[in-house]
Scaffold this motif. Structure first.
Motif, short mmCIF file in Angstrom:
data_model
loop_
_atom_site.label_atom_id
_atom_site.label_comp_id
_atom_site.label_asym_id
_atom_site.label_seq_id
_atom_site.Cartn_x
_atom_site.Cartn_y
_atom_site.Cartn_z
N TYR A 57 0.82 -1.21 0.00
CA TYR A 57 0.00 0.00 0.00
C TYR A 57 0.85 1.25 0.00
N THR A 58 0.26 2.32 -0.46
CA THR A 58 0.98 3.58 -0.50
C THR A 58 0.08 4.68 0.03
N ILE A 59 0.70 5.69 0.61
CA ILE A 59 -0.09 6.76 1.24
C ILE A 59 0.12 8.09 0.53
N VAL A 60 -0.99 8.80 0.33
CA VAL A 60 -0.96 10.13 -0.25
C VAL A 60 -1.30 11.10 0.88
N LEU A 61 -0.55 12.18 0.99
CA LEU A 61 -0.81 13.17 2.04
C LEU A 61 -1.33 14.46 1.43
N TYR A 62 -2.29 15.04 2.13
CA TYR A 62 -2.96 16.22 1.57
C TYR A 62 -3.33 17.12 2.74
N SER A 63 -3.09 18.40 2.60
CA SER A 63 -3.55 19.29 3.67
C SER A 63 -3.95 20.65 3.14
N THR A 64 -4.91 21.25 3.83
CA THR A 64 -5.30 22.62 3.48
C THR A 64 -5.27 23.46 4.74
N VAL A 65 -4.95 24.74 4.56
CA VAL A 65 -5.03 25.72 5.64
C VAL A 65 -5.90 26.85 5.12
N ASN A 66 -6.90 27.21 5.87
CA ASN A 66 -7.86 28.23 5.41
C ASN A 66 -8.43 27.90 4.03
N ASN A 67 -8.70 26.64 3.82
CA ASN A 67 -9.26 26.15 2.55
C ASN A 67 -8.35 26.32 1.35
N GLU A 68 -7.09 26.66 1.61
CA GLU A 68 -6.16 26.72 0.49
C GLU A 68 -5.19 25.55 0.61
N LEU A 69 -4.86 24.98 -0.55
CA LEU A 69 -3.96 23.83 -0.56
C LEU A 69 -2.62 24.24 0.01
N SER A 70 -2.17 23.55 1.08
CA SER A 70 -0.88 23.94 1.64
C SER A 70 0.20 22.92 1.29
N ASP A 71 -0.16 21.64 1.25
CA ASP A 71 0.84 20.65 0.84
C ASP A 71 0.11 19.42 0.32
N TRP A 72 0.64 18.87 -0.74
CA TRP A 72 0.00 17.69 -1.33
C TRP A 72 1.09 16.82 -1.93
N ILE A 73 1.32 15.66 -1.32
CA ILE A 73 2.28 14.71 -1.89
C ILE A 73 1.48 13.61 -2.56
N LYS A 74 1.45 13.67 -3.89
CA LYS A 74 0.51 12.83 -4.64
C LYS A 74 0.94 11.39 -4.71
N ASN A 75 2.24 11.15 -4.62
CA ASN A 75 2.70 9.78 -4.78
C ASN A 75 3.56 9.31 -3.62
N ASP A 76 3.19 8.18 -3.08
CA ASP A 76 4.06 7.44 -2.18
C ASP A 76 4.72 8.27 -1.09
N ALA A 77 3.95 8.94 -0.28
CA ALA A 77 4.52 9.61 0.87
C ALA A 77 5.10 8.53 1.78
N LEU A 78 4.44 7.39 1.78
CA LEU A 78 4.91 6.23 2.55
C LEU A 78 4.39 4.98 1.86
N THR A 79 5.24 3.97 1.77
CA THR A 79 4.69 2.69 1.32
C THR A 79 4.86 1.69 2.44
N PHE A 80 3.90 0.83 2.58
CA PHE A 80 3.99 -0.19 3.61
C PHE A 80 3.31 -1.44 3.12
N SER A 81 3.56 -2.53 3.81
CA SER A 81 2.90 -3.76 3.37
C SER A 81 2.12 -4.37 4.52
N ILE A 82 1.08 -5.06 4.16
CA ILE A 82 0.31 -5.80 5.15
C ILE A 82 0.58 -7.28 4.89
N ASN A 83 1.02 -7.95 5.91
CA ASN A 83 1.48 -9.33 5.73
C ASN A 83 0.33 -10.32 5.69
N GLU A 84 0.64 -11.46 5.07
CA GLU A 84 -0.34 -12.55 5.03
C GLU A 84 -0.73 -12.94 6.45
#
Lengths: 429, 281
Positions: free
Chosen positions: A378-405
């Motif tokens: 799995y991979t995580i996308v991070l997104y944040s707004t301040v005062n309804n304005e986009l402040s930071d957006w990491i669209k790809n792979d801010a973190l990847t992790f796996s879930i084991n069997e």
């Protein structure tokens, strides 16, 4: 040796960023004036012999940067890449929605593209009338549609309503009809967008099956543009991986898949703070993201029933009010499908539970009693707004992790492939 | 084996002109469907249906007769006001509606143009054709009144100039098409022009002998009508039906030349803009 049906040579596409207004008029005039005098365009990135000013660099953007490839008859080629890699631009150029800034595309045979199903459907017209209209828009001739109309109606499975205006249709019927026309499109080369990712799964399969059939039996060439890797792997034998507007790899679909995954891993090694593939005004900037288990250890793989915390570190560049902050975490699987979105917005007590100390603390914890997602990467996308304005957006792979069997249901078996996305807790009586 | 010369389609940067008539013909069924769609959807769920095409010019004529004929008492060369206005309104209608409906092609179709390729010219051509259907229905109304006045009064003196009527209709369409696609092309980036179209059409009507005869114009203003490509053809129409009006072949020639020029400029502009307007719309 089969013949080449598409030949793309040194393709560039430049876009202008920002708004159109008085400033662009002035730029247009200076471009025109340079052209009149036979000089280089002062407002383009391409073909410059002199140095490029910063101003041009800021306001112009190369969506495709020197792309060349060839596609042979009967091949099914997947074009993959992350958001912003240039897939959509390439697709638009191939479908003649817009034209390249320089370079060329040469095509042999009839080409048609499906960027959307049901283009041009008019709500007032009946299903039958819309089949004709949509078919004609896609480039079919009258006799071709006449010949296939019964088959299309049959395929759509809505014979009863075919002479009713489509505005009375349910959205499901509408999509089925639209797909039915698309599936019967006859052309030598077919360009498909991710459109096939909508509609009900059963019917989707039927359409993909129909198209797959055509590719194998009639030697049709298919170009499939997607960031859904599993769909690409199902349909295509070859692939082209795009990154930042250029071709990174091309070859068999398995090779492409490997490179794609490897890239994702590489990205991980760069610290979040130093990543440049982000957008936003930077008022709140993500600096790190960690996966933490119940024992306070930073980990990279978890079990589906484990209690975990996703800790997001950030930095504030200006004093802001906690009331106006929103932080989203999106969890995507490796095939690009979004599994979940967790947001501070969902917590009505967010601002009362976290006072301004939270900002000085510099991180926020999202804790899951159980993560409940099926094993995989799995991979995580991070997104944040301040005062309804986009402040930071990491669209790809801010973190990847796996879930084991894991034997989630304690049945003595691990989860089977293709059994959905999540584990539900249930009892049988 | 690969033969570099034999490609069916070459996509190159915008800027190179290419008019692909063959391709346009491939899409003639689409144009037919566009026309049918425009016509059918216009009166869907109405009780009066296509009758609405007739009510509109009928009411306008009534208003003009009352305001310009009875109150303002603008002379009409001795022709009964109803017929005089109806000629003007019917033929002006063909021109103005064709022009307005082709002047926003790119902006109103951006949604569909952004998803699929087909020759963009099919849309304005279909629009112009749709307007003819409407026009023919309105002609029925016009001839109804015209024949009444022809057989029951002495005012109407039709003459051989009637042969020019179809040509003038075509000329009106050419001008409307030319100007319409020029405006369409120019408004893709700067939307300012589309605000001008609505009242521009109205102003233009007053600069055309629709509600007054050309004979009523002082000579110092005649130049307005010479540069207006609609004016002298309109006057010719009136002459052909009623025997009253001014026919001047020099000015008609200028008007015809202007029409062709507008068409050519329009086509060139359209051809250039259709390739990359999606980046700007």
């Amino acid at each position: 040796m089969s013949k080449t049906v598409i030949k793309v040579e040194n393709l560039f596409k430049e876009y202008h960023l920002g708004n159109i207004g008085y400033g662009t008029l002035r730029e247009d005039l200076s471009t025109w004036w340079a052209k009149v005098r036979g000089k280089e365009d002062p407002n383009s990135l391409i073909g410059h012999t002199k140095t490029i000013t910063n101003k041009i660099l800021e306001s112009h953007f190369l969506a495709l940067n020197d792309v060349s490839f060839e596609i042979k008859e009967g091949e099914a080629v997947g074009i993959v890449g992350k958001n912003g890699a240039g897939k959509s631009t390439l697709l638009k150029l191939l479908s003649r929605i817009t034209y390249p800034t320089s370079g060329s595309i040469k095509v042999r045979g009839r080409i048609s593209s499906l960027l959307e199903v049901g283009t041009g459907f008019h709500p007032e017209l009946t299903g039958r009338e819309n089949i004709y209209l949509n078919g004609a828009i896609l480039g079919m001739k009258k006799y071709e549609i006449d010949k296939k109309i019964d088959e299309i109606i049959d395929f759509s499975g809505i014979e009863k309503f075919i002479d009713t205006p489509v505005k009375r249709y349910s959205s499901g019927m509408y999509v089925r009809l639209a797909f039915a026309v698309a599936a019967h499109l006859e052309s030598d080369i077919l360009i498909l967008d991710e459109v096939l990712a909508v509609g009900d799964a059963e019917f989707q399969k039927k359409c993909l099956g129909k198209m797959d059939d055509v590719t194998r039996n009639q030697g049709r060439t298919i170009l499939f543009v997607s960031h859904n890797m599993s769909a690409v792997q199902n349909l295509c034998s070859k692939g082209i991986l795009l990154e930042k507007g250029a071709i990174q790899t091309q070859g068999s679909i398995d090779e492409i898949f490997e490179t794609y995954n490897l890239n994702t891993h590489h990205q991980q090694c760069i610290k979040l703070d130093e990543r440049i593939d982000r957008t936003g005004n930077g008022q709140l900037k993500f600096t790190n993201i960690q996966l933490i288990n119940a024992n306070n250890q930073i980990i990279n793989s978890v079990l589906p029933n484990e209690k975990i915390t996703i800790r997001v570190h950030f930095r504030i560049n200006k004093v802001i009010n906690i009331n106006n902050v929103k932080i989203n975490i999106c969890i995507d699987n490796f095939y690009g499908a979004r599994i979940a979105v967790i947001s501070t917005d969902n917590d009505v007590n967010f601002t009362t539970n976290f006072n301004n100390d939270f900002i000085s603390r510099g991180y926020i914890d999202f804790t899951f009693p159980k993560i409940n997602i099926i094993p995989g990467n799995y991979t995580i996308v991070l997104y944040s707004t301040v005062n309804n304005e986009l402040s930071d957006w990491i669209k790809n792979d801010a973190l990847t992790f796996s879930i084991n069997e894991f034997d989630y249901y304690e049945s003595g078996k691990t989860s089977a492939n293709g059994h959905g996305y999540i584990f539900l807790d249930y009892k049988i009586k | 084996m690969d033969n570099d010369e034999k490609w069916d389609l070459i996509i190159k940067p915008a800027g190179s002109l290419n008019f692909n008539l063959k391709e346009l013909l491939h899409y003639k069924f689409l144009m037919y469907l566009f026309v049918k769609r425009d016509f059918v959807t216009y009166y869907k769920q109405t009780i009066l249906g296509p009758l609405w095409y007739i009510i509109q010019p009928l009411l306008t004529t009534l208003v003009f007769t009352v305001i310009f004929g009875n109150i303002a008492k603008i002379p009409t060369d001795g022709i009964p006001t109803t017929v005089f206005y109806l000629i003007g309104i019917t033929f002006w209608g063909l021109f103005s509606e064709s022009m307005s409906s082709t002047s926003n092609i790119f902006v109103t179709n951006a949604q569909i143009f952004g998803k699929v390729y087909f020759p963009r010219l099919t849309v304005p051509i279909a629009r112009i054709t749709s307007n003819y259907i409407k026009f023919f229905i309105q002609l029925v109304l016009f001839f109804g009144f015209y024949f009444y006045f022809l057989f029951f009064t002495q005012y109407m003196k039709p003459n051989l100039y009637l042969l020019f009527v179809p040509l003038i209709c075509i000329q009106f369409s050419i001008i409307a098409f030319g100007i319409g696609i020029i405006i369409s092309s120019l408004t893709t980036k700067y939307r300012d022009l589309q605000f001008v179209v609505t009242f521009g059409v109205q102003l233009w009507m007053y600069a055309t002998p629709v509600i007054y005869p050309l004979s009523n114009i002082p000579s110092k203003w005649l130049w307005v009508f010479i540069i207006n490509p609609i004016a002298y053809p309109m006057e010719l129409l009136k002459y052909a039906f009623t025997g009253q009006g001014i026919v001047n072949f020099t000015y008609l020639g200028i008007s015809f030349g202007t029409s062709i020029l507008l068409l050519i400029v329009g086509l060139f502009n359209f051809n250039k803009v259709e390739k990359d307007f999606m980046d700007r719309v």
